[in-house]
Each structure stands twice: as C-alpha cells, then as structure tokens.
Scaffold this motif. Structure first.
Motif, PDB file in Angstrom:
ATOM      1  N   HIS A  58       0.869  -1.181   0.000  1.00  0.00           N
ATOM      2  CA  HIS A  58       0.000   0.000   0.000  1.00  0.00           C
ATOM      3  C   HIS A  58       0.905   1.230   0.000  1.00  0.00           C
ATOM      4  O   HIS A  58       1.862   1.300   0.780  1.00  0.00           O
ATOM      5  CB  HIS A  58      -0.915   0.002   1.230  1.00  0.00           C
ATOM      6  N   GLU A  61       2.191   3.747   3.299  1.00  0.00           N
ATOM      7  CA  GLU A  61       2.690   3.095   4.512  1.00  0.00           C
ATOM      8  C   GLU A  61       4.218   3.090   4.436  1.00  0.00           C
ATOM      9  O   GLU A  61       4.779   2.615   3.456  1.00  0.00           O
ATOM     10  CB  GLU A  61       2.118   1.671   4.592  1.00  0.00           C
ATOM     11  N   ARG A 100      -2.981   4.711  -1.132  1.00  0.00           N
ATOM     12  CA  ARG A 100      -3.104   3.286  -0.812  1.00  0.00           C
ATOM     13  C   ARG A 100      -3.128   2.446  -2.090  1.00  0.00           C
ATOM     14  O   ARG A 100      -2.412   1.459  -2.209  1.00  0.00           O
ATOM     15  CB  ARG A 100      -4.399   3.067  -0.020  1.00  0.00           C
ATOM     16  N   HIS A 144       3.323  -3.754   6.552  1.00  0.00           N
ATOM     17  CA  HIS A 144       2.172  -2.855   6.453  1.00  0.00           C
ATOM     18  C   HIS A 144       2.118  -1.948   7.663  1.00  0.00           C
ATOM     19  O   HIS A 144       2.729  -2.226   8.703  1.00  0.00           O
ATOM     20  CB  HIS A 144       0.852  -3.639   6.386  1.00  0.00           C
ATOM     21  N   SER A 145       1.354  -0.858   7.468  1.00  0.00           N
ATOM     22  CA  SER A 145       0.961   0.032   8.553  1.00  0.00           C
ATOM     23  C   SER A 145      -0.468   0.448   8.234  1.00  0.00           C
ATOM     24  O   SER A 145      -1.055  -0.071   7.290  1.00  0.00           O
ATOM     25  CB  SER A 145       1.872   1.258   8.613  1.00  0.00           C
ATOM     26  N   GLU A 209       1.635  -4.581  11.118  1.00  0.00           N
ATOM     27  CA  GLU A 209       0.968  -3.270  11.108  1.00  0.00           C
ATOM     28  C   GLU A 209       1.733  -2.454  12.138  1.00  0.00           C
ATOM     29  O   GLU A 209       1.616  -2.705  13.337  1.00  0.00           O
ATOM     30  CB  GLU A 209      -0.518  -3.375  11.509  1.00  0.00           C
TER      31      GLU A 209
HETATM   32 CA    CA Z   1      -1.791  -1.913   4.639  1.00  0.00          CA
END
Ligand code: CA
Length: 332
Positions: A58, A61, A100, A144-145, A209
């Motif tokens: 994404h 991030e 994103r 990811h975040s 995350e």
């Molecule tokens: Ca993500």
C-alpha cells in the motif's frame, strides 16, 4: 496464458549485491514506450535460504520502505549466507503518489492476487510476485501500517492456517521479528491478498501493522529495521543474536473485534491505542459535521480487550472501520 511483461534489470541469482529495477512496460500519454521501474536489491552469498522482503504494498505506509531502503544500503553480501531480495516499493506508482491504491488503475495491490500477466499495471505486478519472486523464497515478509486512514499498535502477525506445521513456522518467524505486539489474525477480507497467495504456496509468511496515519515515527521505523535483521537471523541468513524486547501476545478471536461507524461525522476519540476497555465502554463519539444542537452518536466496545487500531482522520464516514479491539492472550 501470456508471459508476464516485467523483466528484472539485474540477475536474481548472481553472487554479490545488485541494485536494479523490475521494469514493467507502461505505454501512456507522456511516455509512449515508457516503463514503471520498481527498485529491487538482491544480495547473494552461496547456497542457503532465500527471503523476500517487501514494503509499500500500500503506497501510503512508510515503515517497510524505510527499513528496506536502509537494509539495501547497509547489508553486505559477505555478511549473509543465502539470498535476500528487497523490494521497498512494491506498488511503486501508489508509493510515488502517496496513496493506498495505484493511481494508474485504481487497483489495491493487496486485493489483486494472484494477478494477471495481461491485466492492468497493478495486476501485472501481483502476477510477477506470485509467479516469479514468491516461488524463489522460503520466507516472505510484507510490511504494512495503517496508511492515511488507520493507526495501529505496532504488531507483527501470523494468520490462522489449515496446516499446523506451516502455522507454527509462521508464528516462530513472527515472534522472531519481535515487534512490541505479536498477533494471531483472521483476515476480514482475505480474497486477493498477497498474504493468502504466499501462504497458499506453503511459504513462511510474516506481515506487520507498525503504525499509521500516513507517516512513520522514530519508534515505528526502529521497530521495522530491527524486525528485518531479526528475521534474517531467524532464517539463518545473518549470523548473530537477535535483538529481543518484550512482546505482548494479542488475539483477534472474532468479527466482534471490528467496529464500524454507523454514521458520518466528526470523531471525538474516547480511548487511545493500547487502552484497556471493558465490553460496553465508550470508544468514540461521532458529532454531526453539518449542524449544532444534535447529540453525538456514542460508539461502544463490543467486547473486552485493548484498543489495537483506530480510524485516523478526524472525519469518519458510515462503514469506515472506527476501531479494532484485540484480546491479550495468556502467556504460553
Ligand atoms: Ca496496509
């Protein structure tokens, strides 16, 4: 099926350290015979396991891109045994736009797997990873975040899998990453995810995350960098002792962990990330964004636990994920 049009500008199996690109032809108005050039670094030293580390699946991030840029710069081939494939900006067009999903085709890379060699740009990227890079790897890490719209407690996570041996290997790798929180996750929307595609190939898979809000913090960047090195040690690629800190084990046992907004409006948070909540405790008020004199809607916790994720922007829309509550697991 046609061949995937992406070609690497460097060999993927050569000894030493190579910096190059995955070149994806992209004919468009401002460049008739242009390309999307996705940076890639490959390090190899002899025979051994292969890891594939990716960021910016994404585009908004940042912890993964930071950790992998640093690793691509700092890691020396003579330090390793095996092969390390680093792609800091997996969805480069989205990363460059700070969004994103890809601005080229509007596709979410993490819902585009297994992809298509004759699909749009994002589907071609997915297909290349699924058919070329993932099969080379023993262990895959995808950072990811929360992006611009969510914020998370920093966790690394494994999924519940049908194969208990594969699940145990994933859990061991997630624990080795050593984020401040370690989570077992059941995805709410697993179809088309990179995670699902990698796990279906029997690989050891780690995802994270690590924060959110469309930026990194000093703390989240440190966690990302430390986790990458810890995983290289865990995989037997890098010698040394992993950095170890406490990690709280979390679980998301059911759909009632997720809280969705049932109206539009202005969010007044009533709990912050990491707060302990009892079922029924107030999570947030949502005030009308267009008038005064109307009471706020109060959103309450569906269950006991700690606030593990929350909606980030100040305004919310009906159906947005407002909060996620995780339960703290008993120590093993
Ligand atoms: Ca993500």
């Amino acid at each position: 099926m046609p061949a995937n049009p992406i070609s690497p500008t460097i060999p993927l199996d050569a000894e030493g350290k190579q910096h190059g690109f995955l070149r994806l032809p992209h004919s468009r108005n401002d460049s008739a015979w242009g390309s999307v050039m996705i940076p890639i670094t490959v390090l190899r030293n002899g025979d051994g396991p292969t890891v594939l580390f990716t960021g910016a699946n994404h585009g908004d991030e940042y912890e993964g891109p930071i950790a992998l840029q640093a690793l691509a710069h700092e890691l020396r081939p003579e330090e390793i045994t095996g092969r390390v494939i680093l792609v800091p900006y997996m969805n480069l067009p989205a990363f460059r736009a700070g969004t994103r999903v890809s601005p080229i085709d509007g596709v979410n890379l993490n819902r585009a797997f297994p992809g298509a060699p004759d699909g749009s740009v994002t589907r071609k990227i997915a297909h290349y990873f699924n058919h070329v890079l993932v099969p080379m790897a023993d262990l895959v890490l995808d950072y990811h975040s929360g992006g611009k719209t969510l914020d998370f407690l920093p966790f690394a996570c494994a999924h519940y899998l049908d194969d208990p041996h594969q699940q145990a290997a994933c859990v061991a790798a997630v624990e080795a990453f050593n984020a401040p929180y370690t989570l077992m996750l059941r995805e709410i929307d697993a179809v088309g995810m990179y995670d699902t595609a990698v796990e279906a190939q029997g690989k050891v898979f780690v995802t994270t995350e690590l924060g959110g809000g469309g930026t990194a913090t000093a703390r989240s960047a440190r966690i990302a960098r430390r986790g990458a090195r810890n995983l290289l040690i865990h995989a037997g690629i890098l010698a040394g002792e992993p950095a170890r800190g406490p990690s709280v084990r979390l679980d998301m046992p059911g759909d009632d962990c997720f809280h969705f907004a049932d109206c539009d409006g202005l969010v007044e948070p009533l709990a912050d990330l990491g707060d302990s909540l009892a079922a029924g405790a107030p999570l947030a008020r949502i005030w009308p964004a267009d008038r005064t004199g109307v009471p706020a809607r109060e959103c309450r916790a569906n269950r006991d636990g700690i606030l593990a994720a929350r909606h980030f922007p100040g305004l919310v829309q009906t159906g947005d994920c407002l909060a996620v509550i995780a339960t703290v697991a008993e120590p093993a």
